[in-house]
Design a protein around this motif. Structure first.
Motif, PDB file in Angstrom:
ATOM      1  N   ILE A   6     -30.921 -14.930 -11.470  1.00 43.13           N
ATOM      2  CA  ILE A   6     -30.035 -13.780 -11.615  1.00 43.13           C
ATOM      3  C   ILE A   6     -30.042 -12.946 -10.345  1.00 43.13           C
ATOM      4  O   ILE A   6     -28.995 -12.518  -9.868  1.00 43.13           O
ATOM      5  N   ALA A   7     -31.221 -12.729  -9.776  1.00 46.03           N
ATOM      6  CA  ALA A   7     -31.344 -11.940  -8.549  1.00 46.03           C
ATOM      7  C   ALA A   7     -30.571 -12.582  -7.403  1.00 46.03           C
ATOM      8  O   ALA A   7     -29.902 -11.889  -6.633  1.00 46.03           O
ATOM      9  N   GLU A   8     -30.641 -13.895  -7.284  1.00 44.40           N
ATOM     10  CA  GLU A   8     -29.925 -14.593  -6.216  1.00 44.40           C
ATOM     11  C   GLU A   8     -28.409 -14.475  -6.397  1.00 44.40           C
ATOM     12  O   GLU A   8     -27.685 -14.246  -5.429  1.00 44.40           O
ATOM     13  N   ILE A   9     -27.930 -14.623  -7.618  1.00 47.66           N
ATOM     14  CA  ILE A   9     -26.492 -14.547  -7.886  1.00 47.66           C
ATOM     15  C   ILE A   9     -25.962 -13.137  -7.624  1.00 47.66           C
ATOM     16  O   ILE A   9     -24.897 -12.960  -7.028  1.00 47.66           O
ATOM     17  N   MET A  10     -26.719 -12.125  -8.067  1.00 49.31           N
ATOM     18  CA  MET A  10     -26.269 -10.739  -7.924  1.00 49.31           C
ATOM     19  C   MET A  10     -26.642 -10.134  -6.574  1.00 49.31           C
ATOM     20  O   MET A  10     -26.278  -8.999  -6.290  1.00 49.31           O
ATOM     21  N   ASN A  11     -27.390 -10.897  -5.781  1.00 52.81           N
ATOM     22  CA  ASN A  11     -27.827 -10.447  -4.458  1.00 52.81           C
ATOM     23  C   ASN A  11     -28.642  -9.155  -4.534  1.00 52.81           C
ATOM     24  O   ASN A  11     -28.407  -8.202  -3.784  1.00 52.81           O
ATOM     25  N   ILE A  12     -29.592  -9.119  -5.501  1.00 57.76           N
ATOM     26  CA  ILE A  12     -30.520  -8.004  -5.632  1.00 57.76           C
ATOM     27  C   ILE A  12     -31.929  -8.569  -5.725  1.00 57.76           C
ATOM     28  O   ILE A  12     -32.115  -9.777  -5.850  1.00 57.76           O
ATOM     29  N   SER A  13     -32.924  -7.701  -5.700  1.00 59.53           N
ATOM     30  CA  SER A  13     -34.310  -8.151  -5.779  1.00 59.53           C
ATOM     31  C   SER A  13     -34.685  -8.489  -7.221  1.00 59.53           C
ATOM     32  O   SER A  13     -33.998  -8.101  -8.167  1.00 59.53           O
ATOM     33  N   ASN A  14     -35.805  -9.200  -7.374  1.00 56.51           N
ATOM     34  CA  ASN A  14     -36.308  -9.521  -8.710  1.00 56.51           C
ATOM     35  C   ASN A  14     -36.631  -8.239  -9.474  1.00 56.51           C
ATOM     36  O   ASN A  14     -36.399  -8.139 -10.676  1.00 56.51           O
ATOM     37  N   GLY A  15     -37.161  -7.256  -8.756  1.00 58.77           N
ATOM     38  CA  GLY A  15     -37.467  -5.970  -9.375  1.00 58.77           C
ATOM     39  C   GLY A  15     -36.230  -5.273  -9.905  1.00 58.77           C
ATOM     40  O   GLY A  15     -36.286  -4.601 -10.931  1.00 58.77           O
TER      41      GLY A  15
END
Length: 43
Positions: A6-15
């Motif tokens: 999800i983080a990779e798709i949304m281009n955000i951190s895991n946190g």
């Protein structure tokens, strides 16, 4: 999907993904142990 995916798709951190899940649980008044996906599927 995993937090990492999800983080990779949304281009955000895991946190950021974990924080979004936390906020959703808070708004929906769910406990930390309740399954968020299961709850949303029952709606």
């Amino acid at each position: 999907m995993s937090t990492k995916e999800i983080a990779e798709i949304m281009n955000i951190s895991n946190g950021g993904v974990e924080l979004a899940r936390y906020r959703l649980r808070k708004k929906l008044e769910l406990n930390k142990k309740e399954n968020l996906i299961g709850f949303l599927m029952n709606i």
